[in-house]
Design an enzyme around this catalytic site. Structure first.
Site, PDB file in Angstrom:
ATOM      1  N   LYS A 174       7.011  -7.139   4.738  1.00  0.00           N
ATOM      2  CA  LYS A 174       6.971  -6.372   3.041  1.00  0.00           C
ATOM      3  C   LYS A 174       7.370  -5.700   2.679  1.00  0.00           C
ATOM      4  CE  LYS A 174       1.782  -6.950   2.857  1.00  0.00           C
ATOM      5  NZ  LYS A 174       0.086  -5.914   3.182  1.00  0.00           N
TER       6      LYS A 174
ATOM      7  N   PRO B  72       1.543  -5.717  -2.923  1.00  0.00           N
ATOM      8  CA  PRO B  72       2.029  -7.242  -3.116  1.00  0.00           C
ATOM      9  C   PRO B  72       2.254  -7.788  -2.498  1.00  0.00           C
ATOM     10  CG  PRO B  72       2.982  -5.098  -4.190  1.00  0.00           C
ATOM     11  CD  PRO B  72       2.136  -4.685  -3.326  1.00  0.00           C
ATOM     12  N   GLU B  73       1.873  -8.689  -1.479  1.00  0.00           N
ATOM     13  CA  GLU B  73       1.938  -9.683  -0.723  1.00  0.00           C
ATOM     14  C   GLU B  73       3.487  -9.774  -0.092  1.00  0.00           C
ATOM     15  OE1 GLU B  73      -2.090 -11.130   1.236  1.00  0.00           O
ATOM     16  OE2 GLU B  73      -2.742  -9.976  -0.259  1.00  0.00           O
TER      17      GLU B  73
ATOM     18  N   ARG C 157     -10.624  -1.228   3.867  1.00  0.00           N
ATOM     19  CA  ARG C 157     -10.255  -2.823   3.238  1.00  0.00           C
ATOM     20  C   ARG C 157     -11.372  -3.839   2.822  1.00  0.00           C
ATOM     21  NH1 ARG C 157      -4.349  -3.042   2.622  1.00  0.00           N
ATOM     22  NH2 ARG C 157      -5.663  -4.136   0.720  1.00  0.00           N
TER      23      ARG C 157
END
Ligand SMILES: [Zn+2]
Length: 329
Positions: A51, A2-3, A317
């Protein structure tokens, strides 16, 4: 993962349904023994920084949660579904929500006297969240039995939140909260001096801007989707050194992150394409593939110039960009 927008939405859910209430905390799975330190206290607030979720209680202790890759909250009871959750019916990309929808808007729910039972899930990993369907719980019993490995259950007289699979779930005192926050860069929805801090942090680092934006000490809340989209929108090459950007570019990057985060919090989706109208806007809301400039578009033609979008793995990433529109490193 989740951002930032997801965690702000989760905090909002807690503010609507839990803050002000006395809560019973437990760890059905048994791995969060410190739940007892908060149980019986009243929840004073719920807020996100990047976050990270913080929930201070009236006994001086604060619950701190980071969902990490796989964490999720399930809400049940008389929780309020906002209209973005109602319209999505369980397909919300990064922030998945599902529930028994009894009214499309908060106002219509609030006007109903009796609490409506509903369940929704927020903040789980994209892949699994997009696989779910057809398992909406309409059980009238309250509280529902914990399902699976629930690290922490927060129960009030009419609402319950179950936390599963977080990276961090701990109780902090004020000094502990200050320590965590000292390691976090600015969050546009929390820090009024965020733009200046962001500029100072970028000026201090020679790492590539594509990496700097993912560093939560530089700026809190940006993840892989927003990183790729913000840099494309600014036509900045992700390999450019962070401290090579001039003040105008840095100011524009911050302003764009502020705007995108607000859209994310409002819609529950990382809508990063501007000017979508009518069917295009509806498609973007419904389908992740119609919502981004470059994210998850490796090999597909750039929406602006037609060049195939490049995907490089940087620091484990996936980083997406258009080598033509964002050409100069
Ligand atoms: Zn392009």
């Amino acid at each position: 993962m989740p951002e930032g927008h997801s965690v702000h939405r989760i905090a909002g859910q807690f503010r609507r349904a839990f803050v002000g209430q006395t809560a019973q905390l437990s760890s059905p799975q048994g791995r969060f023994g410190d739940a007892a330190l908060l149980s019986g206290a009243r929840i004073l607030d719920a807020y996100a920084v990047g976050k990270h979720l913080f929930m201070p209680f009236d006994n001086g202790a604060t619950l701190h949660v980071h969902l990490g890759m796989y964490g999720a909250w399930d809400f049940a009871g008389s929780v309020v579904l906002d209209d973005t959750a109602a319209s999505a019916r369980g397909r919300m990309g990064q922030t998945n929500q599902r529930g028994t929808v009894v009214g499309a808007h908060e106002d219509s729910l609030a006007s109903i006297g009796a609490p409506r039972r509903t369940r929704l899930r927020m903040g789980e990993d994209t892949r699994s969240s997009e696989d779910v369907s057809g398992d909406i719980d309409t059980s009238p019993t309250f509280p529902p039995e914990p399902i699976g490995q629930v690290r922490c259950r927060i129960l009030t007289s009419n609402a319950v939140a179950d936390l599963r699979g977080p990276t961090t779930c701990e109780v902090l005192d004020d000094a502990g909260v200050a320590r965590v926050r000292a390691n976090l860069g600015p969050d546009p929805l929390v820090d009024t001096d965020g733009g200046e801090r962001f500029a100072r942090n970028l000026a201090k680092t020679r790492v590539a801007i594509g990496q700097a934006l993912m560093d939560q000490k530089v700026v809190a809340g940006i993840g892989n989707v927003y990183r790729a989209e913000i840099l494309f929108r600014a036509r900045i090459n992700p390999y450019r050194a962070a401290n090579d950007l001039d003040a105008t570019m840095v100011g524009a990057l911050w302003a764009d992150w502020v705007a995108l985060l607000r859209i994310g919090v409002d819609t529950g989706q990382m809508l990063t394409m501007d000017g979508l109208l009518g069917d295009d806007y509806a498609r973007a809301l419904a389908n992740r593939a119609d919502r981004h400039w470059v994210y998850h578009r490796a090999g597909l033609p750039c929406r602006v110039c037609g060049t195939p979008i490049v995907m490089d793995v940087v620091a484990t990433r996936k980083m997406y960009f258009c080598p033509t529109c964002q050409g100069v490193a």
